[in-house]
Design an enzyme around this catalytic site. Structure first.
Site, mmCIF file in Angstrom:
data_model
loop_
_atom_site.group_PDB
_atom_site.id
_atom_site.type_symbol
_atom_site.label_atom_id
_atom_site.label_comp_id
_atom_site.label_asym_id
_atom_site.label_seq_id
_atom_site.Cartn_x
_atom_site.Cartn_y
_atom_site.Cartn_z
ATOM 1 N N VAL A 206 -3.675 -6.708 -1.761
ATOM 2 C CA VAL A 206 -2.269 -6.327 -1.933
ATOM 3 C C VAL A 206 -1.472 -7.495 -2.521
ATOM 4 C CG1 VAL A 206 -0.185 -5.513 -0.747
ATOM 5 C CG2 VAL A 206 -2.430 -4.661 -0.035
ATOM 6 N N ALA B 86 17.376 -5.710 -9.122
ATOM 7 C CA ALA B 86 17.676 -6.552 -7.952
ATOM 8 C C ALA B 86 18.934 -7.386 -8.152
ATOM 9 C CB ALA B 86 16.496 -7.468 -7.653
ATOM 10 N N ARG C 273 -9.603 -18.297 -3.928
ATOM 11 C CA ARG C 273 -9.089 -16.932 -4.082
ATOM 12 C C ARG C 273 -7.582 -16.969 -4.349
ATOM 13 N NH1 ARG C 273 -9.088 -12.111 0.509
ATOM 14 N NH2 ARG C 273 -7.586 -13.409 1.606
ATOM 15 N N GLU D 38 8.035 -1.257 4.405
ATOM 16 C CA GLU D 38 7.696 -0.032 3.678
ATOM 17 C C GLU D 38 6.183 0.088 3.466
ATOM 18 O OE1 GLU D 38 10.091 2.547 2.291
ATOM 19 O OE2 GLU D 38 8.093 3.315 2.690
ATOM 20 N N GLY E 95 1.187 3.392 2.434
ATOM 21 C CA GLY E 95 1.074 2.598 1.198
ATOM 22 C C GLY E 95 2.244 2.765 0.252
ATOM 23 N N ILE F 108 3.874 5.418 -0.768
ATOM 24 C CA ILE F 108 4.858 6.495 -0.558
ATOM 25 C C ILE F 108 6.096 5.896 0.128
ATOM 26 C CG2 ILE F 108 5.311 8.730 0.510
ATOM 27 C CD1 ILE F 108 2.293 9.172 0.698
ATOM 28 N N GLU G 21 -14.146 0.779 5.379
ATOM 29 C CA GLU G 21 -14.434 -0.625 5.689
ATOM 30 C C GLU G 21 -15.818 -0.726 6.350
ATOM 31 O OE1 GLU G 21 -12.084 -3.098 5.438
ATOM 32 O OE2 GLU G 21 -10.332 -1.871 4.964
ATOM 33 N N LYS H 156 0.869 3.947 12.401
ATOM 34 C CA LYS H 156 1.828 4.425 11.385
ATOM 35 C C LYS H 156 2.764 5.493 11.955
ATOM 36 C CE LYS H 156 -1.433 3.358 7.676
ATOM 37 N NZ LYS H 156 -2.606 3.867 6.947
HETATM 38 N N1 HSE Z 1 -7.218 1.897 6.034
HETATM 39 C C1 HSE Z 1 -6.056 2.636 5.693
HETATM 40 C C2 HSE Z 1 -6.454 3.997 5.157
HETATM 41 C C3 HSE Z 1 -5.163 1.991 4.693
HETATM 42 O O1 HSE Z 1 -7.639 4.317 5.077
HETATM 43 O O2 HSE Z 1 -5.568 4.754 4.821
HETATM 44 C C4 HSE Z 1 -4.362 0.894 5.268
HETATM 45 O O3 HSE Z 1 -3.612 1.328 6.362
#
Ligand code: HSE
Length: 440
Positions: A14, A33, A49, A129, A134, A136, A190, A205
């Site tokens: 990100v 802005a 990185r 946000e 993500g 949205i 993951e 969320k």
């Molecule tokens: N791992 C989450 C998903 C994304 O699969 O939507 C990050 O919250």
């Protein structure tokens, strides 16, 4: 005016997207802005990185505290994740008078009360946000766009990994374990997918959305969380035959008794738009008393979609950071001294409808006994589907599947009657119970 200076903690996917989008759209972002936005410092333990992600002229350090200590930094973006060091760094950044942008839903769902109180006392903003769905802009919609409404309920597909797995299970008729392996091979899930498949990520969320929708404190510990690991391909198939799809929903509702806050697999009528959100996409349906039902759809994860949300927060802060703190949008939509004390209901008090699948002996009187117990408990039946015994157990089978859809019932009552049904000698396997949401 000199650009606002931003420090980034965590140079992962990100973070890299945030650099790219800020650079690509810098002129437009500046016009929106009112001044430029520049990431001037990045902290990451992996210096190579961080160097690769950061542009020319950006200072790269290993120690996040160097960023927080820099008096030129106005905003700190926290993209480390987790509840541990991220919590300490966010609190330290607030104490140092920095505004914070974070994508960390786990941190805010669990420690939000502490973090928002610290930010309020210090007069800084904590914007998040990117923490929910993500790209949205659902936080913005709930907190500002729908501010006229008494929000009644919301329901969302807010975890892309599990939605991808459920879509594949339905499409290909495969079981959970097989699809999970494939999703990991393709990089959709993951290596440790526990938070996703057990519903915890969606729980974080929906906890945040519930707080904003109803003006209650964040209370992840009161959320009811179930994942998709026990879902059988067979139930997805039966649900489809009855006109439903199974989705992992995050649901929060205002009722007379209190607030429902829950994540679990749910049957959703196939004709609803939400039922047709497939693959890794996210969507949230919000019902407000004035606006009616609204739907928000898009990518719930990924480098640039999440960066889109991070940068929206950077722009908001840039516009408002010189404003008197009392005139900014409150973190949880309602002013901290005007929060509601509506309680989060225990699951036993939730009222919804149910899909029940019973593996039963194919004998006279079994259906009558089952429906009799439901009737005695005051649970009304909406539909019944009985499979041919041969279809279920092969030729000559003496067992069959009985699928029952109920009308609304109190979960505690359903638990009691399920215990009675399970004790019947003609009920041969653990009963499958999946909740059903009509979303009408
Ligand atoms: N791992 C989450 C998903 C994304 O699969 O939507 C990050 O919250």
């Amino acid at each position: 005016m000199k650009p606002i200076q931003v420090g980034l903690l965590g140079a992962g996917t990100v973070g890299s997207g945030t650099f790219k989008v800020l650079l690509r759209n810098q002129e437009e972002i500046k016009r929106r802005a009112g001044r430029g936005i520049e990431i001037t410092m990045v902290a990451d333990l992996d210096a190579a990185r961080a160097r690769e992600v950061a542009g020319e002229g950006v200072k790269v350090v290993a120690d996040a505290r160097e960023v927080i200590a820099n008096p030129d930094i106005d905003i700190v973006i926290e993209l480390i994740g987790g509840y541990g060091i991220a919590r300490q760094l966010v609190l330290e950044a607030i104490a140092a008078g920095k505004h914070v942008v974070t994508a960390n839903k786990a941190l805010l769902a669990v420690h939000g009360t502490e973090i928002f109180a610290a930010a309020h006392a210090k007069g800084v903003m904590v914007a998040f946000e990117a923490a929910v769905a993500g790209g949205i802009p659902i936080i913005k919609a709930l907190r500002e766009g729908l501010t006229a409404n008494s929000i009644q309920w919301l329901a969302g597909i807010i975890n892309g990994t599990t939605n991808f797995i459920l879509s594949e299970m339905r499409d290909k008729g495969l079981d959970f374990a097989t699809v999970l392996k494939e999703a990991q091979r393709l990089g959709y899930a993951e290596a440790d997918p526990t938070f996703d498949i057990e519903g915890v990520d969606a729980g974080h969320k929906v906890t945040l959305m519930s707080a904003i929708a109803f003006g209650i404190p964040v209370q992840f510990d009161k959320a009811h969380i179930e994942g998709i690991t026990k879902l059988a391909a067979q139930d997805i198939k039966y649900a489809e035959q009855l006109g439903y799809r199974i989705k992992l929903l995050g649901i929060t509702k205002r009722t007379v008794q209190g607030i429902e806050l829950r994540v679990h697999p749910s049957l959703v009528p196939s004709k609803r738009l939400l039922a047709n959100v497939e693959g890794a996409m996210n969507a949230v349906v919000v019902h407000g008393d004035a606006v009616g039902t609204t739907l928000y759809y898009g990518k719930g994860a990924g480098s640039e979609p999440t960066a889109s949300a991070v940068i929206a927060d950077l722009v908001d802060i840039t516009r408002l950071h010189t404003a008197d703190a009392a005139h900014r949008v409150p973190h949880l939509a309602f002013h901290p001294d005007a929060m509601s004390d509506l309680k989060v209901l225990p699951m036993a008090e939730v009222v919804t409808s149910y899909y029940l699948r019973l593996r039963v002996a194919d004998q006279a009187g079994v259906l009558a006994k089952v429906t009799g117990l439901l009737a005695t408990a005051g649970i009304s039946i909406d539909a019944v589907l009985q499979r041919e015994a041969d279809e279920v157990g092969g030729e000559g089978s003496t067992q069959t599947d009985l699928i029952i859809l109920t009308h609304d019932a109190r979960e505690g009552t359903v638990n009691d009657v399920l215990a009675e049904l399970q004790a019947l000698p003609t009920v041969l396997q653990p009963i499958v119970r999946i909740r059903k949401e009509e979303l009408s």
